[in-house]
Design an enzyme around this catalytic site. Structure first.
Site, PDB file in Angstrom:
ATOM      1  N   TYR A 141      96.584  38.363  73.680  1.00  0.00           N
ATOM      2  CA  TYR A 141      97.594  38.461  74.738  1.00  0.00           C
ATOM      3  C   TYR A 141      97.053  39.238  75.942  1.00  0.00           C
ATOM      4  O   TYR A 141      97.457  38.981  77.072  1.00  0.00           O
ATOM      5  CB  TYR A 141      98.846  39.197  74.227  1.00  0.00           C
ATOM      6  CG  TYR A 141      99.875  38.328  73.559  1.00  0.00           C
ATOM      7  CD1 TYR A 141      99.552  37.562  72.444  1.00  0.00           C
ATOM      8  CD2 TYR A 141     101.187  38.297  74.024  1.00  0.00           C
ATOM      9  CE1 TYR A 141     100.506  36.782  71.814  1.00  0.00           C
ATOM     10  CE2 TYR A 141     102.150  37.525  73.398  1.00  0.00           C
ATOM     11  CZ  TYR A 141     101.807  36.772  72.300  1.00  0.00           C
ATOM     12  OH  TYR A 141     102.762  36.011  71.687  1.00  0.00           O
ATOM     13  N   LYS A 186      92.299  36.297  59.726  1.00  0.00           N
ATOM     14  CA  LYS A 186      91.553  35.037  59.624  1.00  0.00           C
ATOM     15  C   LYS A 186      90.086  35.432  59.473  1.00  0.00           C
ATOM     16  O   LYS A 186      89.242  35.127  60.320  1.00  0.00           O
ATOM     17  CB  LYS A 186      91.820  34.177  60.871  1.00  0.00           C
ATOM     18  CG  LYS A 186      91.254  32.772  60.815  1.00  0.00           C
ATOM     19  CD  LYS A 186      91.977  31.848  59.845  1.00  0.00           C
ATOM     20  CE  LYS A 186      91.275  30.501  59.758  1.00  0.00           C
ATOM     21  NZ  LYS A 186      91.879  29.604  58.745  1.00  0.00           N
ATOM     22  N   ASP A 219      96.675  31.248  57.710  1.00  0.00           N
ATOM     23  CA  ASP A 219      97.179  29.902  57.395  1.00  0.00           C
ATOM     24  C   ASP A 219      97.867  29.889  56.023  1.00  0.00           C
ATOM     25  O   ASP A 219      98.944  29.310  55.851  1.00  0.00           O
ATOM     26  CB  ASP A 219      96.067  28.832  57.489  1.00  0.00           C
ATOM     27  CG  ASP A 219      94.780  29.235  56.796  1.00  0.00           C
ATOM     28  OD1 ASP A 219      94.650  30.407  56.372  1.00  0.00           O
ATOM     29  OD2 ASP A 219      93.884  28.375  56.672  1.00  0.00           O
ATOM     30  N   ASP A 243     103.484  37.037  66.255  1.00  0.00           N
ATOM     31  CA  ASP A 243     104.434  36.273  67.074  1.00  0.00           C
ATOM     32  C   ASP A 243     104.828  34.985  66.355  1.00  0.00           C
ATOM     33  O   ASP A 243     106.009  34.659  66.214  1.00  0.00           O
ATOM     34  CB  ASP A 243     103.798  35.956  68.433  1.00  0.00           C
ATOM     35  CG  ASP A 243     104.713  35.132  69.321  1.00  0.00           C
ATOM     36  OD1 ASP A 243     105.906  35.483  69.425  1.00  0.00           O
ATOM     37  OD2 ASP A 243     104.250  34.130  69.889  1.00  0.00           O
ATOM     38  N   ASP A 247     108.620  33.977  64.077  1.00  0.00           N
ATOM     39  CA  ASP A 247     109.497  32.830  64.359  1.00  0.00           C
ATOM     40  C   ASP A 247     109.689  32.018  63.079  1.00  0.00           C
ATOM     41  O   ASP A 247     110.800  31.597  62.754  1.00  0.00           O
ATOM     42  CB  ASP A 247     108.894  31.913  65.446  1.00  0.00           C
ATOM     43  CG  ASP A 247     109.370  32.284  66.847  1.00  0.00           C
ATOM     44  OD1 ASP A 247     109.642  33.476  67.074  1.00  0.00           O
ATOM     45  OD2 ASP A 247     109.453  31.386  67.705  1.00  0.00           O
TER      46      ASP A 247
HETATM   47  C1  IPM Z   1     108.319  37.510  71.485  1.00  0.00           C
HETATM   48  C2  IPM Z   1     108.170  36.498  72.583  1.00  0.00           C
HETATM   49  C3  IPM Z   1     107.173  37.010  73.618  1.00  0.00           C
HETATM   50  C4  IPM Z   1     105.840  37.208  72.913  1.00  0.00           C
HETATM   51  C5  IPM Z   1     107.013  36.113  74.862  1.00  0.00           C
HETATM   52  C6  IPM Z   1     108.326  35.910  75.578  1.00  0.00           C
HETATM   53  C7  IPM Z   1     105.970  36.648  75.800  1.00  0.00           C
HETATM   54  O1  IPM Z   1     107.789  35.273  72.057  1.00  0.00           O
HETATM   55  O2  IPM Z   1     108.719  38.653  71.781  1.00  0.00           O
HETATM   56  O3  IPM Z   1     108.050  37.188  70.332  1.00  0.00           O
HETATM   57  O4  IPM Z   1     105.064  36.259  72.751  1.00  0.00           O
HETATM   58  O5  IPM Z   1     105.558  38.348  72.510  1.00  0.00           O
HETATM   59 MG    MG Z   2     107.800  35.193  69.939  1.00  0.00          MG
END
Ligand code: IPM
Ligand code: MG
Length: 356
Positions: A141, A186, A219, A243, A247
């Site tokens: 990042y 990884k 993975d 990240d 999700d």
């Molecule tokens: C999160 C989001 C952010 C990230 C984005 C909006 C930059 O996806 O907080 O998980 O990737 O950290």
């Molecule tokens: Mg995110």
């Protein structure tokens, strides 16, 4: 207690969920006789429009001067040009870096009343209680970015110090839980992972001999999160893996809208935000799920303001409202009635008051 809280609603549903979180914070103040001074600031697309930058100096000052910062979400269709010099997401990354909040803590706890909202079978969801500790201010990042007409690169780099402090945070948090840490990397491909794993082995042998450490390739971890989620206790990993995996993990709970996060440094002044984004597709409709943000307020009370009882009361109120059957659209069963963002917030406040 008295505390100064920086409030950065941001864009899209960010403003809607923050309004509910502030109602809950207000109720906590009234019930416990606390004084929370909230000061609003601009971030993301809203800040670009009003102040010409996604992270204006005034917001920086507010964030660095506050005891804690509560954030909604950033981004939206108006600012999606990836080639633009400033973008809403850039403001968020700059805020995280400025506050030095290197550890992003994301609890993933399934709730029996929400098993239906998850695509997984209930027997897989039973007893899932994971704490993901995601590195937040380094890695790909923040590495050097290059772009030519014919190519592009993003550098992923980590220092020993960055890895060590994050792993130490994970080990420390594991001691308050089931004393198991899964370090996700990884190692078979990435040099940063080879350093990461070597440091993890050495650090846990030296400082966390009472915590069980396992290493899982990213993975495989993506697969194990679906096949054996209840086996995980603390997961620690680098920025982008964290990240992506969070999700994925949110679908164990049923919706991104349910998940809170705390971004911490060693100074106790944290940044608190739901893990979801600004959701332009549903922004302005009053149907977003405010639970992730309200649970982020609970994390703020616990980690930055020293109010663990108040934090637990919020968590209990959210659980009670979920158990009572109230659902925003993201967690409602198909064909059933969903309530608005404000109705959800109101119900949580009502439970909080009733339990006080
Ligand atoms: C999160 C989001 C952010 C990230 C984005 C909006 C930059 O996806 O907080 O998980 O990737 O950290
Ligand atoms: Mg995110």
């Amino acid at each position: 207690m008295a505390a100064l809280i920086g409030v950065l609603p941001g864009d899209g549903i960010g403003t809607e969920v923050i309004a509910e979180a502030l109602k809950v914070l207000d109720a906590v103040a009234t019930i416990g006789g606390h004084r929370f001074e909230t000061r609003h600031g601009l971030i993301g697309g809203a800040a670009m429009d009003a102040a010409g930058s996604s992270f204006p100096p005034a917001t920086r000052d507010l964030a660095l001067g506050a005891d804690a910062v509560l954030l909604g979400a950033v981004g939206g269709p108006k600012w999606t040009n990836p080639e633009a010099p400033d973008r809403p997401e850039k403001g968020l990354l700059e805020l995280r870096a400025a506050m030095g909040v290197y550890a992003n803590v994301r609890p993933v706890v399934t709730h029996p009343a929400l098993y239906d909202a998850s695509p997984l079978r209930p027997e897989r969801l039973r007893g899932v209680d994971i704490l993901v500790v995601r590195e937040l201010t380094g890695g790909i990042y923040f590495g050097e970015k290059r772009r030519t007409a014919d190519g592009a690169s993003d550098l992923c780099s980590y220092s020993r110090a960055e890895i060590t402090r994050l792993l130490r945070m994970a080990g420390t948090l594991a001691r308050g839980r089931r004393r198991k840490v899964a370090s996700i990397d990884k190692v078979n491909v990435l040099e940063t992972s080879r350093l990461w794993r070597a440091i993890a082995i050495e650090l846990f042998a030296r400082e966390f001999a009472d915590v069980a450490l396992e290493h899982v390739l990213v993975d495989a971890a993506a697969m194990h999160l679906l096949s054996r989620p209840a086996d995980f206790d603390v997961i620690v990993t680098e920025n982008m893996f964290g990240d992506i995996l969070t999700d994925e993990a949110s679908m164990l709970v049923g919706s991104m809208g349910m998940l809170p996060s705390a971004s911490l440094n060693d100074r106790g002044r944290g940044l608190y935000e739901p893990i979801h984004g600004s959701a332009p597709d549903i922004a302005g409709q009053g149907i977003a799920n405010p639970c992730g943000t309200i649970l982020s307020v609970a994390m703020m009370l616990r980690h930055s303001l020293g109010l663990p009882r108040e934090a637990a009361a919020i968590e209990a109120a959210v659980a009670a409202v979920i158990e009572s059957g109230l659902r925003t659209r993201d967690i409602a069963a198909p064909g059933t009635r969903a309530v608005s963002t404000t109705a959800m917030g109101d119900a949580i406040v009502t439970h909080l008051r009733a339990a006080a």
